[in-house]
Design an enzyme around this catalytic site. Structure first.
Site, mmCIF file in Angstrom:
data_model
loop_
_atom_site.group_PDB
_atom_site.id
_atom_site.type_symbol
_atom_site.label_atom_id
_atom_site.label_comp_id
_atom_site.label_asym_id
_atom_site.label_seq_id
_atom_site.Cartn_x
_atom_site.Cartn_y
_atom_site.Cartn_z
ATOM 1 N N SER A 24 -0.041 19.744 39.085
ATOM 2 C CA SER A 24 -0.047 20.182 40.484
ATOM 3 C C SER A 24 0.523 21.592 40.632
ATOM 4 C CB SER A 24 0.740 19.204 41.369
ATOM 5 O OG SER A 24 2.064 19.043 40.892
ATOM 6 N N THR A 156 -17.570 22.628 86.189
ATOM 7 C CA THR A 156 -17.486 21.302 85.555
ATOM 8 C C THR A 156 -18.912 21.006 85.092
ATOM 9 O OG1 THR A 156 -17.947 20.073 87.570
ATOM 10 C CG2 THR A 156 -15.624 20.526 87.110
ATOM 11 N N HIS A 157 -19.040 20.333 83.994
ATOM 12 C CA HIS A 157 -20.368 20.087 83.386
ATOM 13 C C HIS A 157 -21.115 21.393 83.125
ATOM 14 C CE1 HIS A 157 -19.859 15.909 84.928
ATOM 15 N NE2 HIS A 157 -19.363 16.540 85.987
ATOM 16 N N SER A 278 -25.301 42.974 62.614
ATOM 17 C CA SER A 278 -26.324 42.309 61.814
ATOM 18 C C SER A 278 -26.851 43.293 60.781
ATOM 19 C CB SER A 278 -27.461 41.860 62.736
ATOM 20 O OG SER A 278 -28.663 41.720 62.000
ATOM 21 N N LYS A 284 -27.472 44.194 67.344
ATOM 22 C CA LYS A 284 -26.598 43.033 67.468
ATOM 23 C C LYS A 284 -25.107 43.370 67.426
ATOM 24 C CE LYS A 284 -27.487 39.247 67.710
ATOM 25 N NZ LYS A 284 -27.851 38.244 66.710
ATOM 26 N N ASN A 286 -21.970 40.647 67.265
ATOM 27 C CA ASN A 286 -21.743 39.201 67.255
ATOM 28 C C ASN A 286 -20.256 38.842 67.329
ATOM 29 O OD1 ASN A 286 -24.522 38.750 66.907
ATOM 30 N ND2 ASN A 286 -24.325 39.007 64.688
ATOM 31 N N GLU A 291 -16.512 32.569 66.403
ATOM 32 C CA GLU A 291 -17.305 31.518 65.758
ATOM 33 C C GLU A 291 -16.550 30.911 64.575
ATOM 34 O OE1 GLU A 291 -21.820 32.590 65.788
ATOM 35 O OE2 GLU A 291 -20.676 34.437 65.822
ATOM 36 N N TYR A 318 6.810 5.318 45.736
ATOM 37 C CA TYR A 318 6.019 6.482 45.328
ATOM 38 C C TYR A 318 4.814 6.075 44.491
ATOM 39 C CZ TYR A 318 4.535 10.883 43.309
ATOM 40 O OH TYR A 318 3.771 11.963 42.936
ATOM 41 N N LYS A 326 -0.348 17.864 49.372
ATOM 42 C CA LYS A 326 -0.039 19.281 49.623
ATOM 43 C C LYS A 326 -1.276 20.118 49.896
ATOM 44 C CE LYS A 326 3.481 18.318 46.433
ATOM 45 N NZ LYS A 326 2.812 17.012 46.350
HETATM 46 N N1 ARG Z 1 3.951 16.429 41.090
HETATM 47 C C1 ARG Z 1 4.405 15.247 41.749
HETATM 48 C C2 ARG Z 1 3.996 15.277 43.238
HETATM 49 O O1 ARG Z 1 3.677 16.317 43.719
HETATM 50 C C3 ARG Z 1 5.888 15.148 41.686
HETATM 51 C C4 ARG Z 1 6.402 13.758 41.712
HETATM 52 C C5 ARG Z 1 6.067 13.048 40.482
HETATM 53 N N2 ARG Z 1 6.706 11.786 40.400
HETATM 54 C C6 ARG Z 1 6.334 10.896 39.487
HETATM 55 N N3 ARG Z 1 6.967 9.783 39.505
HETATM 56 N N4 ARG Z 1 5.379 11.135 38.639
HETATM 57 O O2 ARG Z 1 3.993 14.273 43.913
#
Ligand code: ARG
Length: 463
Positions: A24, A156-157, A278, A284, A286, A291, A318, A326
């Site tokens: 990650s 409205t509408h 364009s 044009k 735009n 948009e 977990y 993320k």
């Molecule tokens: N890279 C993991 C995450 O973003 C960190 C936590 C990992 N924990 C584990 N027990 N493998 O969630």
């Protein structure tokens, strides 16, 4: 062979494809600042409870700050063998401090660590978004101010309905963004509970002091259930819902202004600096920024869906699925931030086409409802008044004229309650002045609101 923190139990090296699949670091490097801050607070606590000496703690804090600096300056090497930002920072610490570095992870797991990092990151993001929302509100207030006396057809509408003052229109968006700010503040309050110390899932047998970590990191309280908090991502679903509503508000506004900038409407003049042309049609101009603001809503709605589906059906506590949280978070925050910034640029540069708007205000019988309310004040039941005005509108349509053009005799023939004073309710200008209810487009109401918002928000970027 790169050492893994779990190496003790393993005889074989991790397959390269598994490393590539499970890493990650390619995205969670963005947490480095908060990971270091969290680790420093953790080290200080370990020293307070006697699990580190003061001198050890100082060394750890010093090296962590060094690492933070190196990452910030792009001088820190990342590699997928070390999986994530937590392992990168810890292994750099150990490379520099030896066994002392190996003590930092005392009474901590990456599970409570990552939950803490993501909360800290999200909290900062919410604070930045609040600032961007306030900037956009100020841009709308300045827009309201520059178009103070202009009357717009309200719809409205998408059909002409009643007249509204341009500042009333602009302040409608200020209200929406105020609710967005309020929602984010509420979400921040619920988010602000410390996970660290929950360890992997069950807490720890070591004598830690979580209260002091919470104070140092600015959390309002400490999570009371380790099993819950080490895997809780409710705060992400909430944040993304708040961001989705921001995006929806921006999208509705963008759609309207795209329409208003067409030849057909001709209400809005956008500066060249926020438009594109364009490659084939020379004439044009735009509204691409608008948009794209409308289009990027899709990504934000998608991010919310991703997190909701991600956490659906996860057993406690977990699970590695959570690593995926993320990507949608970062993407939605980045997307909404840039949309807010550009929206403020567009609003600051846009002008309403006064002549075009004013010259067509007589179309669409914008004063019809005012006339009906005039009849109500003369004692006519609302349903009857509605019918009377409806018939008068038909009459006008057949004669191709405005309600204000009808001779008094025709008006009285339709309803004897009509007097000479009816002229005070006819015509768009009079119709606007006739409003009086709180929150309406009545000129004194609108100017009070405008004054109140100016006082609340201060001067804008271009205000
Ligand atoms: N890279 C993991 C995450 O973003 C960190 C936590 C990992 N924990 C584990 N027990 N493998 O969630």
């Amino acid at each position: 062979m790169a050492e893994k923190p779990w190496g003790g139990r393993f005889a074989a090296q991790t397959d390269r494809r598994v490393e590539q699949f499970t890493e990650s670091i390619s995205f969670d490097h963005r947490l480095f600042e908060h990971d270091v801050v969290g680790s420093i607070a953790h080290a200080r606590m370990l020293a307070r409870v006697g699990l580190l000496t003061e001198a050890e703690c100082e060394q750890i804090v010093h090296v962590l700050s060094e690492i933070r600096q190196e990452i910030a300056e792009g001088r820190f090497p990342f590699s997928i063998e070390k999986e994530d930002i937590h392992m990168h920072i810890e292994s750099a610490l150990t490379a520099r401090l030896g066994d002392l570095g190996r003590k930092l992870h005392t009474a901590r797991s990456r599970n409570d660590q990552v939950a803490t990092d993501v909360k800290l990151w999200t909290r900062d993001a919410i604070d930045r978004l609040d600032g961007l929302l306030a900037d956009l509100q100020r841009a709308f207030v300045a827009f309201a101010d520059r178009h103070r006396d202009l009357i717009l057809p309200g719809y409205t509408h998408l059909q002409r309905a009643q007249p509204v003052l341009a500042p009333h229109y602009a302040l409608a968006f200020v209200e929406k963004f105020a609710r967005d700010r309020d929602r984010l503040a509420d979400c921040r309050r619920r988010l602000n509970v410390l996970p660290l110390g929950a360890a992997a899932l069950a807490g720890t047998t070591l004598p830690i002091d979580r209260e002091s970590v919470a104070r140092e990191l600015g959390f309002d309280s400490v999570a009371a259930n380790s099993l819950d908090v080490s895997s809780d991502r409710d705060f992400l679903a909430e944040t993304l819902f708040c961001l989705t509503l921001v995006a929806e508000h921006l999208s509705g506004w963008a759609e309207e202004w795209i329409l208003w900038s067409t030849q057909e409407f001709g209400f809005l003049l956008l500066p060249d600096s926020v438009c594109t042309g364009s490659s084939i049609m020379p004439q044009k101009k735009n509204p691409d920024v608008l948009e794209l603001i409308r289009g990027r809503t899709a990504r934000v709605v998608g991010a919310l869906q991703t997190v909701l589906v991600l956490i659906k059906g996860l057993p406690l506590a977990y699970n590695r699925d959570l690593q995926e949280d993320k990507l949608p978070l970062f993407d939605a925050v980045d997307t909404v931030s840039s949309c807010l910034e550009l929206a403020a640029v567009v609003v600051s540069g846009a002008e309403l086409n006064r002549d075009r708007i004013s010259s067509r205000l007589d179309e669409g019988f914008l004063d019809a409802t005012t006339l009906m309310e005039y009849l109500i004040l003369k004692g006519v039941p609302q349903r009857t008044g509605h019918e009377v005005v409806g018939r008068l509108v038909s009459l006008c349509e057949s004669r191709r004229c405005r309600l204000a053009d009808l001779p008094l005799d025709d008006l009285r023939a339709a309803c004897p309650a009509i007097d000479e004073d009816v002229s005070g309710s006819l015509g768009v200008e009079n119709a606007v002045k006739a409003f009086r209810s709180y929150g309406s487009t009545a000129p004194d109401q609108v100017s009070e609101q405008l004054t109140a918002w100016k006082a609340k928000l201060g001067q804008g970027p271009n205000g």
